[in-house]
Scaffold this motif. Structure first.
Motif, PDB file in Angstrom:
ATOM      1  N   ASN A 117       8.890  -8.069   1.321  1.00 16.85           N
ATOM      2  CA  ASN A 117       7.850  -6.132   1.655  1.00 16.85           C
ATOM      3  C   ASN A 117       8.029  -5.726   2.147  1.00 16.85           C
ATOM      4  O   ASN A 117       8.996  -5.835   3.782  1.00 16.85           O
ATOM      5  CB  ASN A 117       6.719  -6.704   0.784  1.00 16.85           C
ATOM      6  N   GLY A 121       2.667  -3.023   1.782  1.00 19.92           N
ATOM      7  CA  GLY A 121       2.711  -4.686   1.595  1.00 19.92           C
ATOM      8  C   GLY A 121       2.309  -5.693   2.317  1.00 19.92           C
ATOM      9  O   GLY A 121       2.354  -6.809   1.872  1.00 19.92           O
ATOM     10  N   LYS A 152       3.364 -11.646  -6.176  1.00 16.82           N
ATOM     11  CA  LYS A 152       1.322 -11.211  -6.589  1.00 16.82           C
ATOM     12  C   LYS A 152       1.660  -9.207  -5.802  1.00 16.82           C
ATOM     13  O   LYS A 152       0.225  -8.451  -5.887  1.00 16.82           O
ATOM     14  CB  LYS A 152       0.837 -12.103  -6.234  1.00 16.82           C
ATOM     15  N   GLU A 154       1.679  -5.779  -5.307  1.00 14.17           N
ATOM     16  CA  GLU A 154       2.529  -4.607  -6.120  1.00 14.17           C
ATOM     17  C   GLU A 154       2.526  -3.861  -4.502  1.00 14.17           C
ATOM     18  O   GLU A 154       1.391  -2.799  -4.022  1.00 14.17           O
ATOM     19  CB  GLU A 154       1.598  -3.891  -7.089  1.00 14.17           C
ATOM     20  N   SER A 156       4.254   0.616  -4.260  1.00 13.64           N
ATOM     21  CA  SER A 156       5.214   1.563  -4.588  1.00 13.64           C
ATOM     22  C   SER A 156       4.640   2.873  -3.425  1.00 13.64           C
ATOM     23  O   SER A 156       3.954   2.579  -3.350  1.00 13.64           O
ATOM     24  CB  SER A 156       5.736   1.781  -6.412  1.00 13.64           C
ATOM     25  N   GLU A 189       9.221   0.818  -6.330  1.00  9.67           N
ATOM     26  CA  GLU A 189       9.435   0.317  -6.337  1.00  9.67           C
ATOM     27  C   GLU A 189       9.993  -0.894  -5.575  1.00  9.67           C
ATOM     28  O   GLU A 189      11.270  -1.124  -5.359  1.00  9.67           O
ATOM     29  CB  GLU A 189       8.647  -0.235  -7.823  1.00  9.67           C
ATOM     30  N   ASP A 191      10.518  -4.866  -5.189  1.00  9.42           N
ATOM     31  CA  ASP A 191      10.936  -6.288  -5.836  1.00  9.42           C
ATOM     32  C   ASP A 191      10.073  -7.234  -5.117  1.00  9.42           C
ATOM     33  O   ASP A 191      10.929  -7.010  -3.103  1.00  9.42           O
ATOM     34  CB  ASP A 191      12.022  -6.247  -6.261  1.00  9.42           C
ATOM     35  N   LYS A 218      -0.165   3.529 -12.252  1.00  3.03           N
ATOM     36  CA  LYS A 218       0.089   1.726 -11.188  1.00  3.03           C
ATOM     37  C   LYS A 218      -1.640   1.153 -11.916  1.00  3.03           C
ATOM     38  O   LYS A 218      -1.869   0.020 -12.012  1.00  3.03           O
ATOM     39  CB  LYS A 218      -0.407   2.831  -9.842  1.00  3.03           C
ATOM     40  N   THR A 282      -2.253  -8.542  -7.134  1.00  2.45           N
ATOM     41  CA  THR A 282      -2.478  -8.852  -8.890  1.00  2.45           C
ATOM     42  C   THR A 282      -2.909 -10.432  -9.022  1.00  2.45           C
ATOM     43  O   THR A 282      -2.860 -11.229  -7.464  1.00  2.45           O
ATOM     44  CB  THR A 282      -1.943  -8.962  -9.592  1.00  2.45           C
TER      45      THR A 282
END
Length: 283
Positions: A117, A121, A152, A154, A156, A189, A191, A218, A282
């Motif tokens: 990330n 992130g 986990k 996220e 963006s 975003e 990955d 989101k 998440t």
């Protein structure tokens, strides 16, 4: 018990207050602007980069610390018998992790983690590691758990203008011109399995409305979000935009903490001003 030092690349984009709160040490990436080399977050700011671009139409090149720099950086702790947990910028976009691993093999007692990330992130993983250190978890177990957790995250961002991505060679002139002309603002975003960035939904319209729609997309209606914290991270934008995103978050999700940070030079030099992201973990 050995003391565990928590470390990260400067691209984790945690501000000074959060670094102090979680006892995080940062290794700066290099910012090469014109014929001068700077250290991310040390002797150059994103606004310096924007000003130079406006005056000279040049953008910096960014580069990772080399293995020798990582060795020198970690050595001051390992020589004292401490262990180091270090969270690197995603290996899909930087050689930081690879170079930190070379240093770890040389020194021992260093646990590099490929965040997969960028920006906060990474910062979310740094905080998760800090909480495990406080609980007394061994460094090797922290490394294992953070490696499991990174999928986990996220992360963006909504890009206001594609000018900087184009100038940095990350999108074509036609794509940048068309997007800017049509007022299209893509969501980028991350990955987390590779650290690569993909284009998600493309928004159209004024930035304040776009940011609200993006935030709703989101977060709204989701039951899988870990509600400990969420980051609003931006590359320099108006207080009104930040306040609008924060209000939208509060309307749709009951986070214990909403943290607002500004992205450092490495991230800002690729995306330009008025980029904003909502980042969380998440369950």
């Amino acid at each position: 018990m050995k003391k565990i030092i928590l470390s990260a690349d400067s691209t984790c984009d945690l501000d000074d207050r959060l670094k102090e709160r979680y006892e995080v040490h940062c290794q700066p990436l290099h910012i090469n602007l014109g014929d001068k080399q700077y250290e991310d977050g040390v002797n150059i700011s994103p606004d310096d980069i924007y000003e130079t671009y406006e005056r000279q139409r040049i953008l910096p090149k960014t580069s990772a610390p080399n293995p020798k720099e990582y060795i020198d950086y970690f050595k001051k702790w390992t020589d004292q018998g401490h262990e180091v947990v270090h969270i690197s910028l995603g290996s899909g976009i930087s050689s930081s992790y690879q170079n930190a691993c070379i240093a770890a093999e040389e020194l021992g007692n260093v646990y590099p983690i490929d965040s997969g990330n960028l920006s906060t992130g990474m910062g979310l993983l740094v905080i998760e590691a800090a909480e495990r250190i406080v609980k007394g978890m061994p460094a090797e177990q922290i490394s294992e758990e953070i490696n499991h957790l990174k999928s986990k995250v996220e992360a963006s961002f909504v890009i206001d203008k594609l000018t900087y991505l184009h100038e940095g060679g990350r999108c074509s002139a036609i794509a940048a011109f068309s997007a800017n002309l049509l007022n299209i603002k893509p969501c980028i975003e991350v990955d987390p399995t590779s650290g690569n960035m993909n284009v998600g939904k493309k928004y159209r319209g004024a930035l304040p409305k776009t940011l609200k729609r993006y935030t709703m997309d989101k977060l709204n209606g989701r039951s899988d979000i870990k509600l400990d914290r969420v980051f609003i991270t931006h590359s320099g934008t108006s207080p009104e935009n930040i306040a609008a995103v924060k209000q939208t978050i509060e309307e749709v999700a009951d986070f214990k903490e909403i943290l607002v940070t500004r992205a450092g030079c490495t991230i800002s030099s690729h995306c330009g001003p008025n980029t904003l992201g909502v980042l969380f973990v998440t369950n």
